[in-house]
Design a protein around this motif. Structure first.
Motif: not given
Ligand code: MG
Length: 464
Positions: A372-392
């Motif tokens: 109960r009440g468990a939340r994601t441990p991630h403050r942020a998730f990062f979307y990389f495409r190849g070497e480039r970080l494109e979204a967060v």
């Protein structure tokens, strides 16, 4: 004095011999009882050790879309996977760590973004890099805890000798080194090529046969089975028994064969009485190849697919089943990432995650256990495409970062940052950046910090 009477009423007179016999019998009986006690105790020790070290089966489909299972809204019939969802947990916000094969698989096995371990892009047969032997894979962690380990299916983390599964913690490998649209596409057992090109229409069934045999061989000791299917990656192939069986074209037939395969594995666990000590995960390495039209899957209601960082490219179906440990019939809407399996599984096996390097994955057992009440441990998730970080993504917000295309010092194209509210608009249709400049800035800061982190704590691939 009456002589003692045996239970049958016969009179018996204890003689010296009988006394000796009965003493010996009593002694043997005591021995047998204590042996039984030791056995009983031993059994409980083994049983609790087994409980402490569950089996793990990770089934990975290749390019299966978010919308491709019945339990995710597909009209296609996936009765076994739907039942698996009903008997376990279905995740709505589960991400692969990349929108393409190689970095996604690197992430699963190392607990890190593919960019962190030097594998940001898909490997091709001419490439001479692979998963660095210095990386400590999930298979290595588990083998260190006495697990039997097998990789059955598509590897795609380097096909030169130092990068193959047997060098990365797997005792057993049966499968293909890369994608089924690449040549010469050999089928291997261990380090040996046994068929080339692999007969594609036979693969799902042969993987399944191998997987069932591996489970049966290791029913009495903890095992880790990694089963990365070749399907439903294009070109699509299916065996005769599934051809035309789904009513949803060749793609539907291929998905149906994966559904069958998963059912076979779950049935095997039941037959061998292993269900309650086996965690089974079913997911996909990235989104569907929607650019292939009817030969690709669907990510509805998400936007885009492979190899892009729209939700459809990286958000994937994920089911987890473990009777008695994962509550049945639950849906988890918290954000989780495929690389979270690395520390989570390690922890369940009592293995220590390496402390000498950055690991991006986090323990998601509280989510899996339905606390109960468990939340994601991630403050942020990062979307990389190849070497480039494109979204967060942070919470409900997802920011596609500003993209500048510069050629010869001249700005050719410029995409401003775009912000989407995934809670209100999961299809990423309305850019709300102008309304939330503070959110845009906050997510830009998170992205900048991540880029710097990868720059400083990134590791190289293996080179051959
Ligand atoms: Mg893939």
């Amino acid at each position: 004095m009456p002589t003692p009477t045996t239970p049958s009423g016969n009179r018996s007179r204890p003689s010296g011999l009988r006394r000796a016999r009965s003493t010996r019998r009593a002694f043997l009986g005591m021995l047998a009882r204590s042996a039984a006690a030791v056995g009983w105790f031993g059994f409980h020790v083994t049983a609790s050790a087994r409980r402490a070290r569950p089996n793990f089966i990770i089934i990975l489909a290749d390019d299966l879309g978010y919308h491709d299972l019945g339990c995710y809204g597909s009209p296609m019939k996936t009765s076994r996977l739907d039942r698996m969802a009903a008997e376990g947990m279905r995740f709505t916000d589960f991400y692969s760590a990349a929108p393409v094969c190689t970095p996604a698989r690197a992430a699963l096995l190392t607990g890190c973004y593919g960019q962190r371990v030097g594998l940001p892009k898909v490997l091709f047969p001419e490439d001479r890099i692979g998963l660095n032997p210095n990386e400590i894979t999930l298979a290595e962690l588990l083998r260190g805890r006495g697990y039997a380990t097998a990789c059955i299916g598509k590897w795609h983390l380097g096909h030169q000798p130092p990068f193959l599964p047997l060098r990365h913690g797997f005792d057993y490998f049966f499968g293909v080194p890369y994608s089924n649209d690449m040549t010469p596409f050999p089928l291997m057992r261990g380090d040996r090529i046994i068929e080339q090109p692999a007969r594609q229409e036979t693969l799902t069934e042969r993987y399944t046969t191998e997987a069932l045999a591996f489970i049966a061989r290791h029913r009495d000791r903890p095992f880790f089975l990694y089963l990365p299917h070749t399907a439903p990656h294009v070109p699509l192939h299916v065996s005769e028994r599934f051809r035309g069986a789904s009513g949803y074209g060749l793609y539907g037939d291929v998905v149906m064969s994966l559904d069958w395969s998963t059912g076979e594995i779950l049935d095997q666990l039941r037959t061998l009485n292993l269900e309650e000590r086996t965690l089974v995960v079913f997911t996909s390495d990235n989104g569907p190849a929607i650019f292939k039209g009817r030969e690709g899957g669907s990510a509805y209601p998400l936007r885009g697919g492979k190899p892009l960082v729209w939700e459809g490219g990286m958000r994937v179906p994920c089911l987890m089943r473990w009777p008695g440990r994962i509550p049945a019939g639950r849906t988890c809407t918290e954000l989780a990432v495929m690389f979270d399996l690395y520390p989570t599984v390690a922890r369940l096996a009592g293995a220590r995650v390496p402390a000498d390097r950055v690991i991006d994955g986090k323990n998601i057992w509280p989510l899996m256990a339905g606390r109960r009440g468990a939340r994601t441990p991630h403050r942020a998730f990062f979307y990389f495409r190849g070497e480039r970080l494109e979204a967060v993504r942070a919470g409900r917000w997802k920011l596609h970062l500003e993209q500048k295309l510069i050629e010869n010092g001249k700005l050719i194209d410029w995409l401003p940052p775009r912000l989407y509210d995934l809670e209100a608009d999961v299809g990423e249709t309305r850019n709300v950046a102008p309304d939330h400049p503070d959110v845009v800035r906050r997510l830009e800061r998170l992205a900048a910090r991540m880029k710097e982190d990868i720059r400083r704590h990134g590791r190289p691939p293996g080179r051959f």
